[in-house]
Design an enzyme around this catalytic site. Structure first.
Site, PDB file in Angstrom:
ATOM      1  N   ARG A  21      15.176  14.677  24.596  1.00 22.47           N
ATOM      2  CA  ARG A  21      15.565  15.598  25.372  1.00 22.47           C
ATOM      3  C   ARG A  21      14.327  16.167  26.152  1.00 22.47           C
ATOM      4  O   ARG A  21      14.172  17.434  26.652  1.00 22.47           O
ATOM      5  CB  ARG A  21      16.384  16.783  24.889  1.00 22.47           C
ATOM      6  CG  ARG A  21      17.408  16.486  24.282  1.00 22.47           C
ATOM      7  CD  ARG A  21      18.682  16.323  25.057  1.00 22.47           C
ATOM      8  NE  ARG A  21      20.080  15.906  24.693  1.00 22.47           N
ATOM      9  CZ  ARG A  21      20.814  16.719  24.416  1.00 22.47           C
ATOM     10  NH1 ARG A  21      20.902  18.050  24.628  1.00 22.47           N
ATOM     11  NH2 ARG A  21      22.131  16.477  23.979  1.00 22.47           N
ATOM     12  N   ARG A  46      16.709  21.439  30.201  1.00 19.90           N
ATOM     13  CA  ARG A  46      16.874  22.953  30.549  1.00 19.90           C
ATOM     14  C   ARG A  46      15.518  23.819  30.357  1.00 19.90           C
ATOM     15  O   ARG A  46      15.469  24.740  30.753  1.00 19.90           O
ATOM     16  CB  ARG A  46      18.105  23.546  29.719  1.00 19.90           C
ATOM     17  CG  ARG A  46      19.412  23.015  30.545  1.00 19.90           C
ATOM     18  CD  ARG A  46      20.400  23.562  29.558  1.00 19.90           C
ATOM     19  NE  ARG A  46      20.486  22.666  28.417  1.00 19.90           N
ATOM     20  CZ  ARG A  46      21.016  22.787  27.339  1.00 19.90           C
ATOM     21  NH1 ARG A  46      22.405  23.690  27.570  1.00 19.90           N
ATOM     22  NH2 ARG A  46      21.239  22.071  26.548  1.00 19.90           N
ATOM     23  N   ARG A  98      19.195  21.864  38.910  1.00 18.86           N
ATOM     24  CA  ARG A  98      20.674  22.238  38.555  1.00 18.86           C
ATOM     25  C   ARG A  98      21.459  23.208  39.154  1.00 18.86           C
ATOM     26  O   ARG A  98      22.638  22.910  39.439  1.00 18.86           O
ATOM     27  CB  ARG A  98      20.583  22.596  36.985  1.00 18.86           C
ATOM     28  CG  ARG A  98      21.704  22.482  36.129  1.00 18.86           C
ATOM     29  CD  ARG A  98      21.758  23.143  34.746  1.00 18.86           C
ATOM     30  NE  ARG A  98      21.107  24.251  34.677  1.00 18.86           N
ATOM     31  CZ  ARG A  98      21.017  25.046  33.624  1.00 18.86           C
ATOM     32  NH1 ARG A  98      21.449  24.550  32.440  1.00 18.86           N
ATOM     33  NH2 ARG A  98      20.563  26.062  33.596  1.00 18.86           N
ATOM     34  N   ASP A 119      23.560  10.421  29.736  1.00 14.26           N
ATOM     35  CA  ASP A 119      24.279  11.290  28.189  1.00 14.26           C
ATOM     36  C   ASP A 119      24.679  10.141  27.636  1.00 14.26           C
ATOM     37  O   ASP A 119      25.152   8.931  28.015  1.00 14.26           O
ATOM     38  CB  ASP A 119      25.127  12.262  28.638  1.00 14.26           C
ATOM     39  CG  ASP A 119      25.505  13.002  27.599  1.00 14.26           C
ATOM     40  OD1 ASP A 119      24.814  14.247  27.192  1.00 14.26           O
ATOM     41  OD2 ASP A 119      26.472  12.818  26.649  1.00 14.26           O
ATOM     42  N   TYR A 134      33.308  12.597  19.405  1.00 10.82           N
ATOM     43  CA  TYR A 134      33.554  13.202  20.662  1.00 10.82           C
ATOM     44  C   TYR A 134      34.904  13.098  21.254  1.00 10.82           C
ATOM     45  O   TYR A 134      35.778  13.895  21.494  1.00 10.82           O
ATOM     46  CB  TYR A 134      32.452  13.030  21.843  1.00 10.82           C
ATOM     47  CG  TYR A 134      31.302  13.880  21.603  1.00 10.82           C
ATOM     48  CD1 TYR A 134      31.372  15.087  21.718  1.00 10.82           C
ATOM     49  CD2 TYR A 134      29.932  13.330  21.102  1.00 10.82           C
ATOM     50  CE1 TYR A 134      30.252  16.048  21.600  1.00 10.82           C
ATOM     51  CE2 TYR A 134      28.954  14.024  20.876  1.00 10.82           C
ATOM     52  CZ  TYR A 134      29.048  15.541  20.944  1.00 10.82           C
ATOM     53  OH  TYR A 134      27.947  16.124  20.926  1.00 10.82           O
TER      54      TYR A 134
END
Ligand code: CP3
Length: 352
Positions: A26, A30, A39, A76, A153
Site C-alpha cells: 500500500r 492515503r 482523490r 485493487d 468479498y
C-alpha cells in the site's frame, strides 16, 4: 549498477545481492498528501484505479517521493471482478461493496471467464508505462487477490468481521464454493499472465483473509486454489518470482511454503527469526515490520528494521511491512523506512 536488472528482481530470483530490496505494501495511498489531493479531484476509486493516466500517476507518487526498489501497480484486488460479471464499488469509510453478492449456483454458472485484454486494458497500459519509466531503477510489481479472499468479498458482499456467510456456504454447500473458487483460480491465473506480459516483473498474491481459516479448512478452501494459480502461471511464466501474503498467517506458515510460491510474505505477529526457522531455506521471506512502528520515532523505526534485517540475514529477504502502511502515517516516517532500508549496510556495519 543501473544497467543490471532491478535489485528486487535479482533478489526475488535468489541471486546474492548487495542488500535486501525494500518496498511497502500500500505504498501508494492515503498517507500521502499528494494522493489525498488527487482523490479530492477524483473522488471515485474506480476512476482512480481504472483511468490509466490516474493509475499511472498514483503508482508513481511513492517512487518519485522515496525511490523504493519496487513500484506496485495502483489498482485493487477487486478490479478484475466486473470483467467476470460482478459489479463493485469502494465507498469512503465503508470499504468495498459488491452490487449483487454471489449466493447461488445460478450466479456462479453465469460468471464469465476473465479476458483481461478486453475488460481491463488499462492495467496492461499502466504496467507497460511503469516499466518504461522506471527502467532498471526499480522492479515493477503486479498483484492479484487469491481465490479465497476474492470469494470472501463476493459472497459476503463487503468486508466482514467473522466471515459467517462464506463459512456457512463452505460447510453447507461446499460444491458451490469450490465451483466459485475454481472459477477465480482460472481467471486470476489468466490475469497474472496478462500482467506479466504487460511488464510486471514480480507478482504478489494477496490471500489477506485466509488467516481466518482453521488450518484444516485452509487445506481445503485456500491452499489448493493458491497452488492452482501458482502452477498455471509457472507453467507459462516460470521465470517470474511469485510472493504470497496472508494476514494472520502464523498458523499456516509451513503450509504457505508448500504451495510452490517463491517468497512468503510474513505479517508482524511472527518474529522474523522464527519465520526463517519455520520455512525451508529455498523459500524467500518478505516483511515484516509492524506498520504501527511508523507512528514511532525515527530511532524506533531504524532499530526495528535493523532487528528484522539481522534476523533474516543469510536468507532471500525482501524488506517490507507486515501489512499495508496505515492511513495517518507521517510521510517523513515512511521516508525513514525506505532510507534505512537503502542504507542498511552502513547501519549494520556501525552496530555489528
Ligand atoms: O500497494 C499498493 O500501493 C497498491 C494498491 C492496492 C490497493 N489495494 C489500493 C487501495 C493494493 C495492493 C490493494 C490490495 C487489496 N485491496 C487487498 C489486499 C491487501 C491487504 O490489504 O490485505 C485487499 C484486502 C483489498 C480490498 C480493499 N480495497 C479494502 C479492504 C479497501 C478499503 C480499505 C480501507 O481502509 O478503507 C480497499 C480500498 C483501497 N484499495 C484503498 C487503496 C489505496 C483505500 C481507498 C482509497 O484510497 O480511497
Amino acid at each position: 549498477m543501473s544497467d543490471s536488472q532491478p535489485l528486487l528482481l535479482r533478489a526475488a530470483r535468489g541471486e546474492s545481492v548487495e542488500r535486501p530490496p525494500v518496498w511497502m505494501m500500500r505504498q501508494a495511498g492515503r498517507y500521502m498528501k499528494i494522493y489525498r489531493d488527487l482523490r479530492d479531484r477524483h473522488p471515485s476509486f474506480r476512476e482512480r484505479s481504472e483511468n490509466p493516466d490516474l493509475s499511472y500517476e498514483i503508482s508513481m507518487q511513492p517512487f518519485t517521493a522515496f525511490q523504493p526498489d519496487g513500484v506496485i501497480l495502483f489498482s485493487d484486488i477487486l478490479t478484475p471482478l466486473p470483467g467476470m460479471g460482478i459489479n463493485f464499488d469502494i465507498v469512503e469509510s465503508k470499504g468495498p461493496l459488491i452490487e449483487d453478492p454471489i449466493r447461488n449456483i445460478q450466479q456462479v454458472n453465469d460468471l464469465r471467464a476473465l479476458e483481461p485484454k478486453d475488460s481491463m486494458p488499462f492495467v496492461g497500459e499502466v504496467l507497460t508505462r511503469l516499466r518504461e519509466t522506471v527502467g532498471n531503477k526499480a522492479a515493477v510489481l503486479g498483484f492479484v487477490g487469491a481465490p479465497w479472499t476474492l470469494a470472501a468479498y463476493v459472497v459476503e458482499g463487503k468486508s466482514s468481521k467473522n466471515y459467517s456467510i462464506i463459512k456457512a456456504m463452505a460447510f453447507q454447500e461446499p460444491e458451490l464454493l469450490h465451483k466459485l473458487l475454481n472459477h477465480f483460480a482460472n481467471s486470476i491465473a489468466t490475469y497474472l499472465r496478462y500482467q506479466i506480459d504487460s511488464g510486471a516483473q514480480v507478482v504478489q498474491m494477496f490471500d489477506s483473509w485466509a488467516g481466518q481459516l482453521s488450518p484444516i479448512d485452509y487445506d481445503t478452501f485456500a491452499a489448493p486454489y493458491q497452488r492452482k494459480v501458482i502452477e498455471l502461471v509457472k507453467s507459462t511464466h516460470p521465470e517470474t518470482p511469485m510472493i504470497l501474503y496472508i494476514s494472520g498467517s502464523a498458523g499456516v506458515l509451513e503450509r504457505m511454503a508448500q504451495t510452490g510460491v517463491d517468497i512468503v510474505s510474513l505479517d508482524w505477529t511472527v518474529d522474523m527469526a522464527d519465520g526463517c526457522n519455520r520455512l525451508p531455506k529455498n523459500v524467500g521471506i518478505q516483511g515484516n515490520v509492524d506498520p504501527g512502528i511508523l507512528f514511532g520515532s525515527p530511532d524506533a523505526i531504524r532499530d526495528r528494521i535493523l532487528d528484522t534485517v539481522r534476523k533474516a540475514q543469510g536468507r532471500k529477504h525482501i524488506l517490507n511491512l507486515g501489512h499495508g502502511i496505515l492511513p495517518g502515517t507521517p510521510e517523513e516516517n515512511a521516508k525513514v523506512f525506505f532510507e534505512t532500508g537503502k542504507n542498511i549496510n552502513n547501519l549494520l556495519g556501525k552496530t555489528n
